[in-house]
Design a protein around this motif. Structure first.
Motif, PDB file in Angstrom:
ATOM      1  N   ALA A 113      -8.173   1.142  -2.599  1.00 29.15           N
ATOM      2  CA  ALA A 113      -8.156   0.700  -3.985  1.00 29.15           C
ATOM      3  C   ALA A 113      -9.268   1.405  -4.740  1.00 29.15           C
ATOM      4  O   ALA A 113     -10.390   1.528  -4.255  1.00 29.15           O
ATOM      5  CB  ALA A 113      -8.344  -0.819  -4.069  1.00 29.15           C
ATOM      6  N   GLY A 114      -8.965   1.890  -5.939  1.00 30.91           N
ATOM      7  CA  GLY A 114      -9.967   2.559  -6.750  1.00 30.91           C
ATOM      8  C   GLY A 114     -10.787   1.574  -7.551  1.00 30.91           C
ATOM      9  O   GLY A 114     -10.678   0.354  -7.402  1.00 30.91           O
ATOM     10  N   LEU A 115     -11.611   2.100  -8.439  1.00 28.14           N
ATOM     11  CA  LEU A 115     -12.451   1.265  -9.286  1.00 28.14           C
ATOM     12  C   LEU A 115     -11.738   0.861 -10.573  1.00 28.14           C
ATOM     13  O   LEU A 115     -12.346   0.276 -11.461  1.00 28.14           O
ATOM     14  CB  LEU A 115     -13.756   1.996  -9.622  1.00 28.14           C
ATOM     15  N   LYS A 116     -10.452   1.190 -10.675  1.00 19.20           N
ATOM     16  CA  LYS A 116      -9.605   0.711 -11.764  1.00 19.20           C
ATOM     17  C   LYS A 116      -8.454  -0.068 -11.144  1.00 19.20           C
ATOM     18  O   LYS A 116      -8.010   0.232 -10.025  1.00 19.20           O
ATOM     19  CB  LYS A 116      -9.090   1.882 -12.605  1.00 19.20           C
ATOM     20  N   ALA A 117      -7.973  -1.083 -11.862  1.00 19.85           N
ATOM     21  CA  ALA A 117      -6.994  -1.999 -11.273  1.00 19.85           C
ATOM     22  C   ALA A 117      -5.690  -1.307 -10.898  1.00 19.85           C
ATOM     23  O   ALA A 117      -4.997  -1.740  -9.985  1.00 19.85           O
ATOM     24  CB  ALA A 117      -6.721  -3.152 -12.237  1.00 19.85           C
ATOM     25  N   ASP A 118      -5.331  -0.239 -11.594  1.00 18.88           N
ATOM     26  CA  ASP A 118      -4.057   0.450 -11.329  1.00 18.88           C
ATOM     27  C   ASP A 118      -4.277   1.800 -10.664  1.00 18.88           C
ATOM     28  O   ASP A 118      -3.547   2.746 -10.913  1.00 18.88           O
ATOM     29  CB  ASP A 118      -3.284   0.633 -12.639  1.00 18.88           C
TER      30      ASP A 118
END
Length: 778
Positions: A113-118
């Motif tokens: 998972a990145g640091l943005k939700a999508d």
């Protein structure tokens, strides 16, 4: 699986590409020529525009240009209603999700998972081949649009481009053949994190220093420390790296206390399974520990709306930063490798938060959030560097308060970070304000009783750097006059005598380093740049004379204080330590166009916050770029370009230049450098390295012959150590008294010898009084 996904995607293209929406006079078209992500963006755009006007229908024409540049003559179109556009958005979204999921599965990737939700962190299809798995996951992929960008090689493009690049042979050869997918990223046990927080509360001295209200104590509230997850571990200083997290919790007889700061990130998104909410974590924590930490977490869950909102996004700890309590130089990370990108305090900001505070240090973020109520995060790599991962995490905020250390370096770093994030949405916070000896950071200001909310309200936007009046310079002039020691640059830790003359490495300056061939210019500047790099100065090395591998080998020996070629068993350990330094290398060698070098330098300043650039050397870079007299003009143009770049980007550039070949080494001065006078005229500092003594001597003299900062000139003597491949300072060599020997007495002629003896006899017979006057003989 992959073939099925491609057939499904093709079917969706054929079925959903038959749409156009009419409104007010002509058509905006969705066609077969648009890629899936483009169709979805276009349909979303049409629906958004429709909300501002009347309802869509099939008879009201709509004139809008195609934002993707497709012409009506090259596409097949059909009309549809508003509901069809909504179907395109939903169906294309599902098709893109299936395509991404199936393709990542076929390439056996384990996305993070990145640091943005999508956002997902996946393997880069360009630069991951040949890299270990811990470095391969560097591409950030949007699950909404399919667009990707690599934070390592900066390759970017659409989802179609990602698939095309990933189908090439070099990437296909990296796909694991013996297991289904890459193993999952490192996961911390929640019980371990709870034990670390419990250790902090149990340590009376450190806990009082953080939460107490006496003089010298930081006045941090216990519930805020627990909300950020700050803990306490015990680390043996003799251990090169932390391999067992449980050992950090329990410690040993020789362990020293260390503060532990967790970095958090999204636990999962729609692509990743196995989630647990923050509420579940708090419940399990309460069952495992009935002490004070559990009650703090319960209060945090009940009282903090921001955390309650962000709990829905599901966060997890991805890395621990361990900092010595009484040992400032002790700083380690767990895990060292394979860490998912994360930020300290990332979980504090809720999904509806529009403002965020960015600080240099973790305790500053805790103090700022406690007193202002604005979510605060800290920089992940030193107090002056903002990597691209963190930039992406801050994109969703409308306003960013850049609250770094209020000193000369912190002020310059704040301006650079504001330019990277966008000056229109950044405001710089100055803790000292107009008080020269005020607190430097937010945590110290809180400890001294300052009102941090008032300090935050006085934040100012970044001013245009090309227009100034004296009111903008007044305080800076006063500060420079009253605090001369504070405006000095980053000082060398290994060459203290150098600091007395050179006054440290200052941004915005150009230094020319010259000397005879073979005297050790590259060795000296590699050691100095490494010294500054260990102090947090992000450095870019451009070695046009020797290969990067050979340069890095020398620098690793200087870093380890031993010749690693003779200690092969330690190479992996020192490689990992060296890898944590903010040191980067230009991929050029020999003759290179200065414009190409300049473009790469500008990119490095933006992407890696580079503050020191080394060009070694000027003549190798400019060779074959011009001939005859033109080569002097080309060299002057390159120097002028570097000079302007140093000023515009506020970085320090060190250029290594050769001496003129016809210059005797004994008569070297500022006029001995190869090229025209413009080379030394443009430079702020000119340094000449010379051999001291005979050709076998290991002693060198660093002679500062120009210093535009304060005019201090002088020499520093250093000696080369073959074992460490580095120089150390030595005292100046003793000067011998000048003796003029006319002839050796053993070779005097008989007449000369008689004359000398008579003169000596006459001198011995002369008598003098107390004042030295000759007394005449009676």
């Amino acid at each position: 699986m992959f073939g099925t996904a491609m057939l499904r995607t093709a079917a969706v293209r054929r079925g959903l590409a038959r749409a156009s929406i009419h409104r007010h006079g002509a058509q905006r078209l969705i066609t077969t020529q648009h890629k899936p992500a483009q169709r979805r963006q276009l349909a979303t755009l049409m629906l958004a525009e429709a909300q501002d006007n009347t309802k869509l229908n099939d008879t009201d024409p709509w004139t809008k240009p195609d934002p993707f540049g497709h012409t009506a003559s090259t596409r097949t179109t059909h009309t549809c209603s508003k509901s069809a556009a909504e179907d395109i958005v939903q169906s294309d979204d599902g098709a893109l999700e299936h395509s991404i999921r199936d393709f990542l599965g076929s390439t056996r990737q384990r996305p993070r998972a990145g640091l943005k939700a999508d956002e997902l962190v996946v393997k880069c299809p360009v630069c991951s081949p040949g890299k270990p798995r811990r470095l391969a996951y560097s591409a950030h992929l949007s699950t909404q649009t399919g667009a990707f960008v690599c934070t390592n090689c900066f390759e970017q493009g659409s989802w179609d481009k990602y698939q095309e690049l990933a189908m090439r042979r070099n990437f296909q050869n990296t796909i694991p053949r013996t297991r289904a997918t890459d193993p999952p990223p490192f996961e911390f046990a929640e019980t371990t994190l709870v034990q670390l927080r419990t250790n902090l509360v149990a340590h009376e001295e450190i806990y009082a220093a953080l939460t107490g209200h006496e003089k010298g104590q930081l006045r941090l509230r216990p519930e805020i420390l627990a909300q950020y997850g700050v803990g306490l571990g015990f680390l043996d200083t003799g251990v090169p790296e932390i391999s067992d997290v449980q050992a950090l919790v329990e410690g040993s007889d020789h362990a020293v206390p260390c503060l532990v700061f967790p970095r958090t990130a999204f636990r999962t998104n729609s692509f990743i399974e196995g989630t647990s909410s923050l509420a579940d974590i708090a419940n399990s924590t309460a069952q495992q520990n009935k002490g004070v930490i559990s009650s703090m977490l319960s209060e945090m869950q009940a009282d903090s709306n921001s955390v309650s909102d962000s709990a829905q996004a599901e966060f997890r700890t991805v890395q621990l930063k361990v900092v010595g309590w009484n040992t400032a130089e002790l700083e380690m990370y767990v895990p060292v490798d394979e860490a998912q990108p994360g930020l300290f305090g990332f979980h504090i900001a809720g999904p509806d938060s529009s403002d965020v505070i960015l600080t240099s240090h973790e305790l500053d973020a805790v103090a700022a959030y406690q007193e202002t109520g604005v979510a605060a995060v800290s920089l992940p790599r030193g107090p002056y560097q903002l990597p691209l991962d963190a930039m992406r995490a801050l994109e969703r905020f409308e306003r960013v308060y850049v609250w770094l250390d209020d000193d000369h370096q912190g002020e310059e770093a704040a301006k650079l970070i504001a330019r990277k994030l966008g000056v229109d949405r950044c405001q710089i916070v100055r803790t000292r304000g107009n008080i020269p000896h005020g607190p430097r950071s937010a945590s110290i200001a809180l400890a001294r009783g300052y009102n941090l909310s008032d300090i935050l309200e006085q934040a100012q936007p970044v001013q245009h750097d090309k227009v100034l009046d004296f009111s903008a310079l007044r305080e800076a002039v006063k500060f420079e006059v009253t605090n001369p020691d504070l405006i000095r640059g980053v000082e060398s830790k290994e060459l203290p005598g150098w600091n007395a003359i050179y006054k440290g490495l200052r941004p915005g300056e150009l230094t020319i380093l010259s000397g005879p061939t073979g005297c050790g210019k590259t060795t000296v500047i590699s050691q100095m740049s490494l010294d500054f790099c260990k102090s947090g100065v992000s450095t870019l090395w451009g070695s046009f004379e020797i290969p990067n591998v050979r340069l890095a080998t020398r620098m690793m020996s200087q870093f380890a204080k031993r010749n690693i070629a003779q200690n092969v068993a330690e190479i992996d350990y020192w490689s990992r330590k060296f890898e944590q330094l903010p040191m980067y290398f230009l991929k050029f060698h020999g003759s290179t166009n200065p414009d190409t070098v300049l473009e790469t330098m500008r990119h490095a300043v933006y992407a890696y916050d580079v503050k020191h650039i080394v060009i070694d050397n000027l003549q190798f870079m400019m060779s074959m770029q011009a001939k005859g007299i033109d080569k002097y003009d080309a060299q002057d143009a390159a120097i002028a370009t570097f000079r302007q770049f140093a000023t515009d980007e506020n970085v320090h550039i060190t250029v290594v230049a050769h001496l003129r070949k016809d210059q005797p080494s004994a008569d070297v001065d500022i006029n001995s450098i190869f090229g025209s006078a413009k080379v030394t005229q443009e430079a702020d500092n000119v340094v000449i390295l010379q051999r001291q003594g005979n050709s076998d001597s290991m002693v060198r003299c660093i002679n500062v012959v120009k210093n535009r900062f304060d005019g201090t000139l002088g020499k520093v003597f250093i000696e080369y150590d073959r074992d460490t491949m580095a120089f150390t300072e030595v005292p100046p060599p003793r000067k011998r008294k000048g003796l003029k020997i006319v002839k050796s007495s053993s070779r005097l002629s008989m007449a000369d010898r008689l004359v000398a003896e008579m003169e000596a006899d006459a001198a011995s017979q002369r008598a003098v009084d107390a004042d030295g006057n000759e007394i005449p003989s009676s």
